[in-house]
Design a protein around this motif. Structure first.
Motif, PDB file in Angstrom:
ATOM      1  N   UNK A 179     -72.124 107.749  48.000  1.00 57.23           N
ATOM      2  CA  UNK A 179     -71.782 108.525  49.135  1.00 57.23           C
ATOM      3  C   UNK A 179     -70.395 108.154  49.589  1.00 57.23           C
ATOM      4  N   UNK A 180     -70.084 107.177  49.317  1.00 56.69           N
ATOM      5  CA  UNK A 180     -68.463 106.957  49.702  1.00 56.69           C
ATOM      6  C   UNK A 180     -67.547 107.742  48.710  1.00 56.69           C
ATOM      7  N   UNK A 181     -68.043 107.629  47.630  1.00 58.74           N
ATOM      8  CA  UNK A 181     -67.341 108.530  46.531  1.00 58.74           C
ATOM      9  C   UNK A 181     -67.058 109.933  46.885  1.00 58.74           C
ATOM     10  N   UNK A 182     -68.501 110.532  47.250  1.00 53.84           N
ATOM     11  CA  UNK A 182     -68.243 111.891  47.595  1.00 53.84           C
ATOM     12  C   UNK A 182     -67.603 112.165  48.873  1.00 53.84           C
ATOM     13  N   UNK A 183     -67.573 111.330  50.027  1.00 53.32           N
ATOM     14  CA  UNK A 183     -67.124 111.357  51.110  1.00 53.32           C
ATOM     15  C   UNK A 183     -65.311 111.363  50.990  1.00 53.32           C
ATOM     16  N   UNK A 184     -65.241 110.457  50.168  1.00 51.99           N
ATOM     17  CA  UNK A 184     -63.606 110.382  49.825  1.00 51.99           C
ATOM     18  C   UNK A 184     -63.279 111.544  49.378  1.00 51.99           C
ATOM     19  N   UNK A 185     -63.891 112.250  48.244  1.00 55.23           N
ATOM     20  CA  UNK A 185     -63.395 113.498  47.732  1.00 55.23           C
ATOM     21  C   UNK A 185     -63.514 114.719  48.670  1.00 55.23           C
ATOM     22  N   UNK A 186     -64.525 114.961  49.546  1.00 50.46           N
ATOM     23  CA  UNK A 186     -64.635 115.638  50.483  1.00 50.46           C
ATOM     24  C   UNK A 186     -63.533 115.648  51.557  1.00 50.46           C
ATOM     25  N   UNK A 187     -63.070 114.586  51.798  1.00 49.87           N
ATOM     26  CA  UNK A 187     -61.876 114.616  52.586  1.00 49.87           C
ATOM     27  C   UNK A 187     -60.528 114.870  51.988  1.00 49.87           C
ATOM     28  N   UNK A 188     -60.515 114.492  50.690  1.00 51.45           N
ATOM     29  CA  UNK A 188     -59.350 114.981  49.898  1.00 51.45           C
ATOM     30  C   UNK A 188     -59.255 116.498  49.374  1.00 51.45           C
ATOM     31  N   UNK A 189     -60.504 117.093  49.430  1.00 51.63           N
ATOM     32  CA  UNK A 189     -60.559 118.401  49.111  1.00 51.63           C
ATOM     33  C   UNK A 189     -60.062 119.402  50.696  1.00 51.63           C
ATOM     34  N   UNK A 190     -60.551 118.649  51.711  1.00 48.66           N
ATOM     35  CA  UNK A 190     -60.047 119.203  53.075  1.00 48.66           C
ATOM     36  C   UNK A 190     -58.474 119.310  53.033  1.00 48.66           C
ATOM     37  N   UNK A 191     -58.031 118.013  52.697  1.00 44.51           N
ATOM     38  CA  UNK A 191     -56.470 117.886  52.780  1.00 44.51           C
ATOM     39  C   UNK A 191     -55.970 119.049  51.744  1.00 44.51           C
ATOM     40  N   UNK A 192     -56.598 118.797  50.671  1.00 42.94           N
ATOM     41  CA  UNK A 192     -55.968 119.906  49.641  1.00 42.94           C
ATOM     42  C   UNK A 192     -55.761 121.116  50.028  1.00 42.94           C
ATOM     43  N   UNK A 193     -56.898 121.674  50.607  1.00 42.24           N
ATOM     44  CA  UNK A 193     -56.929 122.807  51.191  1.00 42.24           C
ATOM     45  C   UNK A 193     -55.983 123.397  52.072  1.00 42.24           C
ATOM     46  N   UNK A 194     -55.457 122.648  52.882  1.00 35.33           N
ATOM     47  CA  UNK A 194     -54.448 122.983  53.911  1.00 35.33           C
ATOM     48  C   UNK A 194     -53.076 123.143  53.126  1.00 35.33           C
ATOM     49  N   UNK A 195     -52.845 122.970  51.715  1.00 39.71           N
ATOM     50  CA  UNK A 195     -51.670 123.061  51.257  1.00 39.71           C
ATOM     51  C   UNK A 195     -51.396 124.634  50.833  1.00 39.71           C
TER      52      UNK A 195
END
Length: 416
Positions: free
Chosen positions: A273-289
């Motif tokens: 779950x930690x791994x998935x949460x980290x990547x979900x947060x990274x996807x949200x940040x990447x999507x704003x570029x």
């Protein structure tokens, strides 16, 4: 009235078709990222944007002190110092997690205590970029030079530098019959010295180490005794003190780093779950570029799926990804496709962007989280050698999508 109804039906038909096309684009981008490496320029743009704003944890300590174990525990991904760390000076290196759109960066200064090592260049480079110093030393190391002097120097030049000192490998102070005391009893203060539940030798080791740092300028550092081991070592729990370490880091960190570390706490019940949460947060940040969004999000999702496959001992193939995509179904992604598609239309329009970018980023968070949870069900079946349960995969996706929307509120506050 009939003309209005016909126009409405035509509009909804076009929107549905466009949404399905958008969902197909999402899957194609994910496939390209996993097997063809996708749009390299978009990935690089997203990585640079994320790295520029990602908070940095500076790891200081001798080799074999446990720095890589801490980074692994925080990210949920096996990490070895030197593997995945990119050199930035002669003996300092940085690890971006996740690499395609970092949410956090770990900066490792190697060579401490080695003969002939001059840390001047490393100190100057790292000090200017770090948001928190995490010093790491083994409990049995009673002469950890030059760490005390180095921390004193950092604090003299920057008195407000947040500092946590992790005292690792507690089992070095155990007798033959000693085991971890559960529940975790340490306070990181003098109160531990008189705790009869703790081995006497260990108490003396930890007290001696604390005494070496009493004269540090600025606020007193937080000491956190921990013992991160492999499950086969037989010392359970294998992440002994993890929650105490996360609590200490969050307490001293600035708001942005604390929010990222809180994501770790949110997934503390399991490393998957930690791994998935980290990547979900990274996807949200990447999507704003701007412009890079779709390819960058796909790159983050691809890295997550690959990391999950490693955990289950399974290898992704195009056929397996296609089967997984077919099971999840493009219909479930229509809402995501609409929202993320609208983002691309208006992302570059300043009056609208402040509202749309956060909304689309939340969609990226929720979708990535749902993909990760559904993939766990799919990969678990593959690893067990049984046919994938399509109903269970769909149920996991739907439930996680709703949970992802709830959890994404924290990601929105992080970016604000």
């Amino acid at each position: 009235m009939s003309g209005t109804w016909q126009r409405f039906r035509g509009w909804t038909h076009d929107l549905g078709r466009w949404s399905r096309e958008r969902s197909d684009r999402l899957w194609r981008a994910l496939e390209a990222a996993m097997f063809d490496r996708g749009d390299a320029a978009a990935r690089e743009a997203a990585a640079q944007e994320a790295a520029a704003e990602a908070p940095v944890v500076w790891l200081l300590g001798r080799a074999q002190a446990g720095k890589s174990s801490i980074a692994s525990a925080l990210t949920g991904v096996p990490i070895a110092i030197g593997e995945g760390f990119r050199p930035v000076t002669r003996t300092a290196a940085v690890y971006d997690f996740p690499a395609d759109a970092p949410r956090i960066r770990f900066l490792d200064t190697r060579g401490l205590g080695e003969a002939g090592y001059d840390p001047e260049e490393d100190i100057a480079w790292c000090r200017a970029r770090s948001h928190l110093v995490l010093a790491v030393l083994r409990a049995q190391d009673q002469a950890p030079a030059p760490l005390p002097d180095l921390l004193a120097r950092i604090r003299r030049e920057q008195p407000d530098t947040p500092l946590v000192i992790a005292q690792t490998a507690l089992h070095d102070g155990y007798g033959p019959d000693d085991r971890h005391v559960v529940p975790y009893p340490f306070t990181g203060t003098e109160a531990d010295d008189d705790n009869p539940a703790l081995p006497l030798a260990l108490r003396r080791m930890l007290a001696r180490q604390r005494s070496l740092f009493v004269d540090l300028p600025g606020e007193a550092p937080r000491f956190v005794p921990i013992d991160f081991t492999r499950s086969e070592d037989g010392l359970l729990p294998s992440d002994y003190g993890f929650d105490a370490l996360a609590t200490a880091l969050i307490a001293v960190a600035d708001a942005r780093l604390a929010a990222r570390l809180a994501e770790v706490r949110a997934g503390a019940e399991g490393s998957l779950d930690r791994l998935i949460l980290w990547h979900a947060g990274a996807a949200a940040a990447a999507d704003a570029v701007p412009v890079a969004g779709l390819a960058a999000v796909a790159a983050v999702q691809a890295r997550m799926l690959q990391a999950l496959a490693v955990r289950f001992g399974v290898t992704w193939t195009r056929e397996r990804l296609l089967a997984f995509a077919g099971t999840v179904g493009t219909v479930m992604l229509l809402r995501q496709g609409v929202l993320m598609g609208l983002r691309e239309v208006v992302k570059l329009v300043p009056p609208v962007a402040p509202w749309v970018i956060p909304a689309a980023s939340l969609a990226a968070f929720a979708l990535t989280y749902a993909l990760g949870r559904a993939a766990c069900v799919y990969l678990r079946d593959l690893a067990a050698g049984r046919p994938a349960s399509e109903d269970a995969i769909r149920a996991a996706f739907q439930m996680a999508l709703q949970e992802g929307w709830t959890r994404s509120g924290g990601a929105a506050r992080d970016r604000s």
